[in-house]
Design a protein around this motif. Sequence first.
Motif, PDB file in Angstrom:
ATOM      1  N   TYR A  63       0.797  -1.224   0.000  1.00 54.62           N
ATOM      2  CA  TYR A  63       0.000   0.000   0.000  1.00 54.62           C
ATOM      3  C   TYR A  63       0.835   1.281   0.000  1.00 54.62           C
ATOM      4  O   TYR A  63       0.313   2.346  -0.314  1.00 54.62           O
ATOM      5  CB  TYR A  63      -0.917   0.024   1.222  1.00 54.62           C
ATOM      6  N   TYR A  64       2.100   1.178   0.378  1.00 56.37           N
ATOM      7  CA  TYR A  64       2.910   2.379   0.533  1.00 56.37           C
ATOM      8  C   TYR A  64       4.205   2.300  -0.263  1.00 56.37           C
ATOM      9  O   TYR A  64       4.726   1.216  -0.525  1.00 56.37           O
ATOM     10  CB  TYR A  64       3.280   2.598   2.010  1.00 56.37           C
ATOM     11  N   LYS A  91       0.588   4.783  -4.148  1.00 58.22           N
ATOM     12  CA  LYS A  91       2.030   4.638  -4.122  1.00 58.22           C
ATOM     13  C   LYS A  91       2.651   5.495  -5.224  1.00 58.22           C
ATOM     14  O   LYS A  91       2.009   5.781  -6.236  1.00 58.22           O
ATOM     15  CB  LYS A  91       2.416   3.164  -4.333  1.00 58.22           C
ATOM     16  N   LYS A  97       2.426   8.017   0.730  1.00 62.22           N
ATOM     17  CA  LYS A  97       1.542   7.963  -0.432  1.00 62.22           C
ATOM     18  C   LYS A  97       1.560   9.333  -1.083  1.00 62.22           C
ATOM     19  O   LYS A  97       1.974  10.327  -0.469  1.00 62.22           O
ATOM     20  CB  LYS A  97       0.106   7.606  -0.015  1.00 62.22           C
ATOM     21  N   GLU A 143       2.318   8.174   6.224  1.00 58.41           N
ATOM     22  CA  GLU A 143       1.320   7.415   6.981  1.00 58.41           C
ATOM     23  C   GLU A 143       1.957   6.713   8.177  1.00 58.41           C
ATOM     24  O   GLU A 143       1.366   6.620   9.243  1.00 58.41           O
ATOM     25  CB  GLU A 143       0.658   6.385   6.071  1.00 58.41           C
ATOM     26  N   TYR A 173       6.765   5.538   5.387  1.00 51.23           N
ATOM     27  CA  TYR A 173       5.786   4.883   4.515  1.00 51.23           C
ATOM     28  C   TYR A 173       4.882   5.990   3.984  1.00 51.23           C
ATOM     29  O   TYR A 173       4.136   6.601   4.750  1.00 51.23           O
ATOM     30  CB  TYR A 173       4.969   3.851   5.290  1.00 51.23           C
TER      31      TYR A 173
END
Length: 285
Positions: free
Chosen positions: A203-204, A257, A251, A233, A249
């Motif tokens: 997710y990151y 990403k 976004k 995040e 991490y």
Amino acid sequence: ELYEKTKGVLETGEYSPERALNIMRQVKGEVAKLVSHSADVSPLKKYMDTMPPRYFLANDPKTILQHFELVQHLPEDGVIFSHQPIQNQNINQILIYTLNTPKLFEQVTGLMAANQINILNLDVYRSSKGEVLIILKVTDHRGLYVDEERKLQTLKHDFREMMQGKISLEKYLQMRRGSGFLQKKAPPAKPPRVEIDNDVSAYYTVIDIYANDRLGLLYDLARSMASMGLYTEVSKISTKVDQVADVFYVKDIFGHKVTDKKKIAAIKETFFKLLADGEGVKEEG
């Protein structure tokens, strides 16, 4: 010790997602056992249900209960800023609990840098309620724990003012420009490293930064990421002697990403310039 732990993970999958969930359930149960039998545990359970899984992997039951008891006394302005010395480690621990906002990471690191507080370790835990728990381990600019109560109270007061919108971070930094952290820093003794990975997390985008420590470094990194449209995040900040190993991490502005090769190259170039020449991110206005 590190070798043995790594060997165990590779051979048994000890820290698999299933194992992590089991540990989380076990820790939650141990926290509940610490509460008096006559007490209502429902608020405690609600608090724990809002916290991310890694919170229970990184904190022991007694510490989690202490956090809960502190959060239970949330002031009307919704901001908790507590501190305590850890004298055997020659550091201070600062705990912040407040509403999560896009600029919070930048505000916390900027506040510390402006007051010549060096961040050795920083953990951020975002709750599902939209609130965030930030735990910092810090020293003063000499590498000693902060023993001046007035300075700690100033930090607390100024942070609350910032959270209440009474003063912006930019204006606050301009007011404290004489502290010296915004001036050009000496080039580092060792070349920095910047690694960007899109495979380790589903997710990151994960950014690893290895560099020489200096006052205000984390704020410079936070402001630089914000200027590039990167939203942190999860972060893991650690310092050993004069070296930092910071993991972010992130976004992009759309919650995705960062996969564009040109964007990744630009991020690396920006960080390398910031780290290599010791030049902090310039203030606006």
